[in-house]
Write a protein that holds these residues in place. Sequence first.
Motif, PDB file in Angstrom:
ATOM      1  N   ARG A 268       0.825  -1.205   0.000  1.00 59.96           N
ATOM      2  CA  ARG A 268       0.000   0.000   0.000  1.00 59.96           C
ATOM      3  C   ARG A 268       0.864   1.262   0.000  1.00 59.96           C
ATOM      4  NH1 ARG A 268      -5.358  -1.221   3.745  1.00 59.96           N
ATOM      5  NH2 ARG A 268      -5.953  -3.169   2.683  1.00 59.96           N
ATOM      6  N   ALA A 269       2.008   1.192   0.649  1.00 56.75           N
ATOM      7  CA  ALA A 269       2.926   2.329   0.640  1.00 56.75           C
ATOM      8  C   ALA A 269       3.500   2.534  -0.760  1.00 56.75           C
ATOM      9  CB  ALA A 269       4.051   2.116   1.650  1.00 56.75           C
ATOM     10  N   VAL A 270       3.820   1.441  -1.453  1.00 58.45           N
ATOM     11  CA  VAL A 270       4.328   1.537  -2.821  1.00 58.45           C
ATOM     12  C   VAL A 270       3.271   2.142  -3.733  1.00 58.45           C
ATOM     13  CG1 VAL A 270       5.152   0.228  -4.811  1.00 58.45           C
ATOM     14  CG2 VAL A 270       5.932  -0.386  -2.511  1.00 58.45           C
ATOM     15  N   PHE A 271       2.038   1.678  -3.609  1.00 64.55           N
ATOM     16  CA  PHE A 271       0.933   2.209  -4.403  1.00 64.55           C
ATOM     17  C   PHE A 271       0.809   3.719  -4.180  1.00 64.55           C
ATOM     18  CE2 PHE A 271      -3.468   3.316  -5.177  1.00 64.55           C
ATOM     19  CZ  PHE A 271      -3.826   2.565  -6.277  1.00 64.55           C
ATOM     20  N   PHE A 272       0.805   4.122  -2.924  1.00 67.00           N
ATOM     21  CA  PHE A 272       0.691   5.551  -2.616  1.00 67.00           C
ATOM     22  C   PHE A 272       1.875   6.335  -3.174  1.00 67.00           C
ATOM     23  CE2 PHE A 272       2.121   8.997   0.135  1.00 67.00           C
ATOM     24  CZ  PHE A 272       1.034   9.865   0.065  1.00 67.00           C
ATOM     25  N   SER A 273       3.074   5.773  -3.056  1.00 67.48           N
ATOM     26  CA  SER A 273       4.267   6.496  -3.498  1.00 67.48           C
ATOM     27  C   SER A 273       4.228   6.789  -4.988  1.00 67.48           C
ATOM     28  CB  SER A 273       5.525   5.697  -3.148  1.00 67.48           C
ATOM     29  OG  SER A 273       5.663   4.561  -3.976  1.00 67.48           O
ATOM     30  N   GLN A 274       3.659   5.880  -5.762  1.00 68.95           N
ATOM     31  CA  GLN A 274       3.579   6.121  -7.202  1.00 68.95           C
ATOM     32  C   GLN A 274       2.574   7.213  -7.529  1.00 68.95           C
ATOM     33  OE1 GLN A 274       3.380   1.685  -8.449  1.00 68.95           O
ATOM     34  NE2 GLN A 274       4.662   2.685  -9.971  1.00 68.95           N
ATOM     35  N   LEU A 275       1.449   7.211  -6.820  1.00 70.84           N
ATOM     36  CA  LEU A 275       0.484   8.285  -7.031  1.00 70.84           C
ATOM     37  C   LEU A 275       1.074   9.632  -6.626  1.00 70.84           C
ATOM     38  CD1 LEU A 275      -2.909   6.735  -5.824  1.00 70.84           C
ATOM     39  CD2 LEU A 275      -1.752   6.538  -8.021  1.00 70.84           C
ATOM     40  N   TYR A 276       1.792   9.648  -5.514  1.00 67.21           N
ATOM     41  CA  TYR A 276       2.423  10.883  -5.071  1.00 67.21           C
ATOM     42  C   TYR A 276       3.434  11.380  -6.111  1.00 67.21           C
ATOM     43  CZ  TYR A 276       5.173  14.155  -2.306  1.00 67.21           C
ATOM     44  OH  TYR A 276       5.830  15.283  -1.866  1.00 67.21           O
ATOM     45  N   GLY A 277       4.213  10.458  -6.658  1.00 64.72           N
ATOM     46  CA  GLY A 277       5.188  10.838  -7.672  1.00 64.72           C
ATOM     47  C   GLY A 277       4.540  11.498  -8.870  1.00 64.72           C
ATOM     48  N   GLU A 278       3.394  10.957  -9.314  1.00 67.33           N
ATOM     49  CA  GLU A 278       2.720  11.534 -10.476  1.00 67.33           C
ATOM     50  C   GLU A 278       2.028  12.850 -10.144  1.00 67.33           C
ATOM     51  OE1 GLU A 278       3.201  10.571 -13.313  1.00 67.33           O
ATOM     52  OE2 GLU A 278       3.875   8.495 -13.154  1.00 67.33           O
ATOM     53  N   LEU A 279       1.498  12.980  -8.937  1.00 64.91           N
ATOM     54  CA  LEU A 279       0.866  14.238  -8.547  1.00 64.91           C
ATOM     55  C   LEU A 279       1.868  15.385  -8.581  1.00 64.91           C
ATOM     56  CD1 LEU A 279      -1.415  13.061  -5.590  1.00 64.91           C
ATOM     57  CD2 LEU A 279      -2.148  13.810  -7.863  1.00 64.91           C
ATOM     58  N   ILE A 280       3.110  15.102  -8.238  1.00 71.12           N
ATOM     59  CA  ILE A 280       4.161  16.122  -8.304  1.00 71.12           C
ATOM     60  C   ILE A 280       4.713  16.246  -9.721  1.00 71.12           C
ATOM     61  CG2 ILE A 280       6.442  16.804  -7.446  1.00 71.12           C
ATOM     62  CD1 ILE A 280       4.254  16.975  -5.345  1.00 71.12           C
ATOM     63  N   GLY A 281       4.909  15.125 -10.402  1.00 74.92           N
ATOM     64  CA  GLY A 281       5.609  15.120 -11.678  1.00 74.92           C
ATOM     65  C   GLY A 281       4.838  15.698 -12.839  1.00 74.92           C
ATOM     66  N   VAL A 282       3.532  15.435 -12.922  1.00 78.37           N
ATOM     67  CA  VAL A 282       2.752  15.875 -14.085  1.00 78.37           C
ATOM     68  C   VAL A 282       2.742  17.398 -14.245  1.00 78.37           C
ATOM     69  CG1 VAL A 282       0.389  16.021 -14.984  1.00 78.37           C
ATOM     70  CG2 VAL A 282       1.348  13.805 -14.353  1.00 78.37           C
ATOM     71  N   PRO A 283       2.495  18.191 -13.198  1.00 81.87           N
ATOM     72  CA  PRO A 283       2.577  19.650 -13.383  1.00 81.87           C
ATOM     73  C   PRO A 283       3.956  20.117 -13.845  1.00 81.87           C
ATOM     74  CG  PRO A 283       1.449  19.124 -11.327  1.00 81.87           C
ATOM     75  CD  PRO A 283       2.040  17.843 -11.838  1.00 81.87           C
ATOM     76  N   ILE A 284       5.000  19.439 -13.392  1.00 78.94           N
ATOM     77  CA  ILE A 284       6.351  19.796 -13.841  1.00 78.94           C
ATOM     78  C   ILE A 284       6.516  19.439 -15.317  1.00 78.94           C
ATOM     79  CG2 ILE A 284       8.818  19.486 -13.434  1.00 78.94           C
ATOM     80  CD1 ILE A 284       7.277  20.860 -11.158  1.00 78.94           C
ATOM     81  N   ASN A 285       5.959  18.296 -15.745  1.00 79.62           N
ATOM     82  CA  ASN A 285       5.964  17.950 -17.171  1.00 79.62           C
ATOM     83  C   ASN A 285       5.345  19.074 -17.995  1.00 79.62           C
ATOM     84  OD1 ASN A 285       5.075  14.534 -16.369  1.00 79.62           O
ATOM     85  ND2 ASN A 285       7.115  15.373 -16.718  1.00 79.62           N
ATOM     86  N   TYR A 286       4.216  19.578 -17.512  1.00 75.05           N
ATOM     87  CA  TYR A 286       3.515  20.621 -18.263  1.00 75.05           C
ATOM     88  C   TYR A 286       4.307  21.928 -18.278  1.00 75.05           C
ATOM     89  CZ  TYR A 286      -0.134  23.670 -20.008  1.00 75.05           C
ATOM     90  OH  TYR A 286      -0.841  24.575 -20.768  1.00 75.05           O
ATOM     91  N   LEU A 287       4.917  22.283 -17.157  1.00 72.26           N
ATOM     92  CA  LEU A 287       5.744  23.494 -17.119  1.00 72.26           C
ATOM     93  C   LEU A 287       6.917  23.381 -18.085  1.00 72.26           C
ATOM     94  CD1 LEU A 287       5.868  24.292 -13.285  1.00 72.26           C
ATOM     95  CD2 LEU A 287       4.640  25.559 -15.065  1.00 72.26           C
ATOM     96  N   ALA A 288       7.518  22.205 -18.162  1.00 69.42           N
ATOM     97  CA  ALA A 288       8.626  22.002 -19.106  1.00 69.42           C
ATOM     98  C   ALA A 288       8.138  22.150 -20.538  1.00 69.42           C
ATOM     99  CB  ALA A 288       9.242  20.622 -18.892  1.00 69.42           C
ATOM    100  N   LEU A 289       6.972  21.604 -20.833  1.00 70.31           N
ATOM    101  CA  LEU A 289       6.389  21.739 -22.170  1.00 70.31           C
ATOM    102  C   LEU A 289       6.194  23.213 -22.525  1.00 70.31           C
ATOM    103  CD1 LEU A 289       3.335  19.771 -23.532  1.00 70.31           C
ATOM    104  CD2 LEU A 289       3.287  22.255 -23.535  1.00 70.31           C
ATOM    105  N   ARG A 290       5.611  23.987 -21.590  1.00 66.37           N
ATOM    106  CA  ARG A 290       5.362  25.399 -21.853  1.00 66.37           C
ATOM    107  C   ARG A 290       6.669  26.163 -22.039  1.00 66.37           C
ATOM    108  NH1 ARG A 290       1.128  25.108 -23.822  1.00 66.37           N
ATOM    109  NH2 ARG A 290       2.151  26.831 -24.849  1.00 66.37           N
ATOM    110  N   TRP A 291       7.711  25.813 -21.269  1.00 68.35           N
ATOM    111  CA  TRP A 291       8.994  26.493 -21.412  1.00 68.35           C
ATOM    112  C   TRP A 291       9.602  26.212 -22.778  1.00 68.35           C
ATOM    113  CZ3 TRP A 291      13.999  24.659 -22.148  1.00 68.35           C
ATOM    114  CH2 TRP A 291      15.012  25.621 -22.038  1.00 68.35           C
TER     115      TRP A 291
END
Length: 765
Positions: A570-593
């Motif tokens: 369950r900790a692994v499952f949560f950690s992956q969701l947490y990673g994407e919650l942080i990572g996706v907005p950064i992906n979008y910021l990189a795209l815009r830059w």
Amino acid sequence: MSTNLEVEDDDKIQDITNDESELLIPRKSNASTIKTYESCGTYEEVSSSSSSNSDLEDLDPDVLELPKVIREIVPLHDDPSIPVLTFRYFLLSTIFIIPGAFIDTMNSYRTTSAAYSIFFVQIAGHWAGKKLAKHLPKKDINLFGLKFNLNPGPWSIKEAAMVTITANSGATGNLATNAISLAEIHFGETVPIPVALGFMWSIVFVGYSYAAIAKNFLLYDPQFTWPQALMQTTLLQSQAKSDEDSQEGSKQMKIFFIVIASIAVWQLFPEFIFPFTSSLAVLCWIAPNNHTLNFMGSGLGGMGLLNFSLDWANITSSIMLYPYWIQVIQFVAFVLGAWILIPFAKWSNNGIFNGGLMSNGLFLSDGSPYPVGELLNTDLTLNTTAYEYYGPVHLGAQRAWNMFFDYAAYISGITWVVLFGYDKFKSSFENFKNSKDNRTVYTDRLNKLHSRYQEVPIWWYAVLFGISLTTLMTIFLSGNLFMPWWCCIVALIMGSIIVTPLAWLYALSNFQLAIGTFNELTYGYMMQNVTQKHPAGALVFGSIAGNAWYRAQYHLECMRLGFYNHLPPRAVFFSQLYGELIGVPINYLALRWVLATKREYLNGTKVDPLHQWTGQAITSSHTNAIQYVVLGPSRLFVNYPLLPYGFVLGLLAPYILFKLHQRYPSSNFNLWNTTVFFSSMSRFYGNISTGYLSRFVGGTITMFWAFKYKHSLWKKYNYILAAAFDTGYNLAILIIFLLFSVITTTNMPNWWGNNSQSIERCFAL
């Protein structure tokens, strides 16, 4: 593979097979019966009743149920009381995700790039974690009712594994950025921020939820080793041993860092100082001004015959991860594609080659580039007048057979597993159906240790899928993202079908089948008779169906990494969701830059003087959009009537080999996996055909000779060296990128090893 021999020594067990997917796997709690797993999914018993192997006799039956390669690497003990979701974990995960997500997205627009290595995260995260454990105050915090301690105790390797898993999920790119960029760069349409972020999160979480389809079959069964997870576990456990002042662990880490430094220094030569070493064209040295021999020997614009490379970028750690039978198949495919089909197309005078032999562009009948822009009306529909004037679109010869085998590989991936893996899947399903969970199905030591933790309930996956589906339907029903809502349903169904067979292949061999353009072709067929259609819709469709597999693989592999390192699921499952919650907005910021600062380079208005910001992936997607959506598959297949027969080949070839294997079980027909072969044949070499011979030689040394004859050394250092080589290479690219592209713009002066005309010294090309 039929084997009839007695097991005499634990190290000699490996002589039974030639690759790690065929390792010793007892299926019963009885040391007198040992079974070997064949890569096709069948079993054969080997009697060991007369064995005098004291090592085997000393092992518990539940340990013997594990493949030898796992017993040698994975710890067979656990302390469930060690905390994993600590403040230190959240802090370090966030710190490592942000640059990784930005860099990986930015890299997708560049010709070459500084890769963000997960091994760097493992090493740096572990070091930083120990520093935090030493210096953070041991203070209890109450944050909105949530109580935690800033520094709950010594830094553990479990926390390092959790940081690695989170970065493995969030510090990556996102397939949706390709579709969003394509629409904006080539068709002038900007996707609203809420729609873009919702789509990016949804296709990722759909993939994670789809992992539940294959999880019960592939995740906990000992026969599936998941080589990439094993390699990361090797590094993690070596770090743990080093922390405990273990002599062997310290020696492994010392060698690890020596190799990193050595490779980082060496890679400066082929990548910048001495590029001659990146492609050693022997035939060009013999006759540097002979066009025929230059074309045959060049790895940068030719066939790459007898061409070697000393550049790790052209070799990669696959030579230490892929089973040897995979590497043999890949090399055979390369020989057929580069050394046989390319010269046949060039010199056979049968009309195959009129231009663009090794190009993925579109051409007129005379071989000149096709004026693609003339084919579109202002509403992005086909300009039939222009199409009639210019005539049919032609493909480069190599691109044509790439597409043929791409179609074959996709169908073969399903057919092969149905034929060769049916008995195994049937058995797994029956075991699962007759038990409450995996803990009563598998009785090996690791599953017993794992049973201490609460499993991820299926409803978690269902809720994740429900939220993602609702978001996607809202986006498409509101008329956003260039595709009808019903196409989203089809994409989700297609993605669900391919998850299990491709994960089965990956879990055994570390071979990831690139889905390629099959999804976009399907979209083209669905929309062929629709009047109003957006070219970018094909890439949107492919992003949904593709991520269903890619992110499911990420999830299963990280779950297996957690399984090896005894992390709560369950900790692994949560950690992956947490990673994407942080990572996706950064992906979008990189795209815009990138679009804000490099748009003129990416749309071709200007030429980047460094030839880096070329957007090759976007250009290729644009070509596919024109082919499959604007023109439609029927026009393509009228001009190339043999292409659809790739589907027939993918359906029949596995069946033929299956029947041959049944008739001649000792002839190893089961090892000639057609999915691997067709996927390798579909690889687009472009103008790069160097490194393949070096890769095969390296794989023969590591995964055949060393694995079979020097196994004690192999098991200690193979995965460590693979991680070190990759990390050293990435460090070198990062140094070059920072010193000569960011801080200052510097090109290496031309000299004998960096000839301005040809770094290979193939002067006649």
